[in-house]
Design a protein around this motif. Sequence first.
Motif, PDB file in Angstrom:
ATOM      1  N   VAL A  59     -95.977 -10.708  20.181  1.00 15.44           N
ATOM      2  CA  VAL A  59     -97.327 -10.971  20.666  1.00 15.44           C
ATOM      3  C   VAL A  59     -97.454 -10.387  22.073  1.00 15.44           C
ATOM      4  N   VAL A  60     -98.588  -9.730  22.336  1.00 17.81           N
ATOM      5  CA  VAL A  60     -98.872  -9.220  23.682  1.00 17.81           C
ATOM      6  C   VAL A  60     -99.978 -10.085  24.274  1.00 17.81           C
ATOM      7  N   ASP A  61     -99.727 -10.659  25.468  1.00 17.18           N
ATOM      8  CA  ASP A  61    -100.705 -11.575  26.079  1.00 17.18           C
ATOM      9  C   ASP A  61    -101.308 -10.987  27.350  1.00 17.18           C
ATOM     10  N   PHE A  62    -102.606 -10.719  27.302  1.00 17.18           N
ATOM     11  CA  PHE A  62    -103.385 -10.407  28.507  1.00 17.18           C
ATOM     12  C   PHE A  62    -104.581 -11.343  28.491  1.00 17.18           C
ATOM     13  N   THR A  63    -104.353 -12.615  28.886  1.00 18.46           N
ATOM     14  CA  THR A  63    -105.435 -13.595  28.861  1.00 18.46           C
ATOM     15  C   THR A  63    -105.746 -14.019  30.300  1.00 18.46           C
ATOM     16  N   THR A  64    -105.569 -15.284  30.600  1.00 16.85           N
ATOM     17  CA  THR A  64    -105.844 -15.760  31.971  1.00 16.85           C
ATOM     18  C   THR A  64    -104.708 -16.703  32.390  1.00 16.85           C
ATOM     19  N   PRO A  65    -104.509 -16.824  33.723  1.00 17.10           N
ATOM     20  CA  PRO A  65    -103.409 -17.675  34.198  1.00 17.10           C
ATOM     21  C   PRO A  65    -103.493 -19.112  33.685  1.00 17.10           C
ATOM     22  N   ASP A  66    -104.699 -19.622  33.393  1.00 22.65           N
ATOM     23  CA  ASP A  66    -104.785 -21.032  32.974  1.00 22.65           C
ATOM     24  C   ASP A  66    -104.441 -21.254  31.497  1.00 22.65           C
ATOM     25  N   VAL A  67    -104.392 -20.216  30.683  1.00 24.11           N
ATOM     26  CA  VAL A  67    -104.050 -20.439  29.261  1.00 24.11           C
ATOM     27  C   VAL A  67    -102.724 -19.795  28.870  1.00 24.11           C
ATOM     28  N   VAL A  68    -102.174 -18.936  29.717  1.00 23.41           N
ATOM     29  CA  VAL A  68    -101.005 -18.148  29.298  1.00 23.41           C
ATOM     30  C   VAL A  68     -99.773 -19.008  29.013  1.00 23.41           C
TER      31      VAL A  68
END
Length: 257
Positions: A61-70
Amino acid sequence: MTDEQEKSTVEPIRVGVLGARGRMGAEVCRAVDAAADMDLVAMVDQGDWLFNAADAGAEVVVDFTTPDVVMDNLQWCIDQGISAVVGTTGFTEQRLDQVRGWLERKPGVGVVIAPNFGIGAVLMMQFAARAARHFESVEIIEQHHPRKLDAPSGTATHTARLVAAARAEAGLGPTPDATKDEVAGARGAEIDGVRVHAVRATGLVAHQEVLFGTLGETLTIRHDSYDRVSFMPGVLLAVRAVRTRPGLTLGLDALLD
Ligand SMILES: NC(=O)C1=CN([C@@H]2O[C@H](COP(=O)(O)OP(=O)(O)OC[C@H]3O[C@@H](n4cnc5c(N)ncnc54)[C@H](OP(=O)(O)O)[C@@H]3O)[C@@H](O)[C@H]2O)C=CC1
Ligand SMILES: O=C(O)C1=N[C@H](C(=O)O)C[C@H](O)C1
């Protein structure tokens, strides 16, 4: 069997992207889709069911979301036995320790977390760490697009820590500075004793200067990402490597050697 036939028998890596509708996530989807050795099996964004990635059989999985959900995303991936490549910012030492703890319970899983996937940016940080011991002054100026949520950038924070560690190792004291900060923030933020200034302006993507000074000379090390495609070779490199690197890999440096 010819090399070509042998290549075609290698199963593509099944990749899921979290934050798939974001600026970086959308670029990652295009890059994975175009890579002959990868299959884009899941595109997950805010409001989508995370289990879509597991149901689709994602191996990475590649994650580029936000600091509050990562952190929730990462914990979920590790629990599912899915390796992860993470570009999202906000990783403090405490967060990294938490990730190491989760990984101890899943020995086969790999996680790569990199503050910057641009090859030039990685080199900029390495060069800055190398230069740090030779200059009494250093300041970092990072410049980004105005829709960026965090400041200073993950790259600037990481660079400041590398520079500070190199200065400490070389026995350098605090940077000389007689200025009184008469307006709060005028001298920027301080990370491990290194001043960091964050600029936000329309037209910018991601840029950083590390400015060193000593008697009679300065050295400026600068990196510019003009387009988010600049991050893609680093992301794909990490996707290819992560399953064979159990545990936590911090930064791209180890993958570039
Ligand atoms: N390491 C690197 O090389 C780089 C790192 N970054 C970092 O990557 C992160 C993303 O940047 P960027 O793409 O510009 O930001 P964006 O805001 O464009 O993208 C983030 C996406 O994540 C979505 N999202 C929010 N919550 C969830 C969730 N729970 N599950 C899945 N998706 C979710 C957002 O949806 P919605 O908008 O609806 O909230 C949005 O589509 C930032 O932390 C940035 O600093 C950026 C560039 C390079
Ligand atoms: O939000 C961005 O755009 C970027 N984020 C990362 C960071 O905070 O360092 C990497 C790059 O600077 C682009």
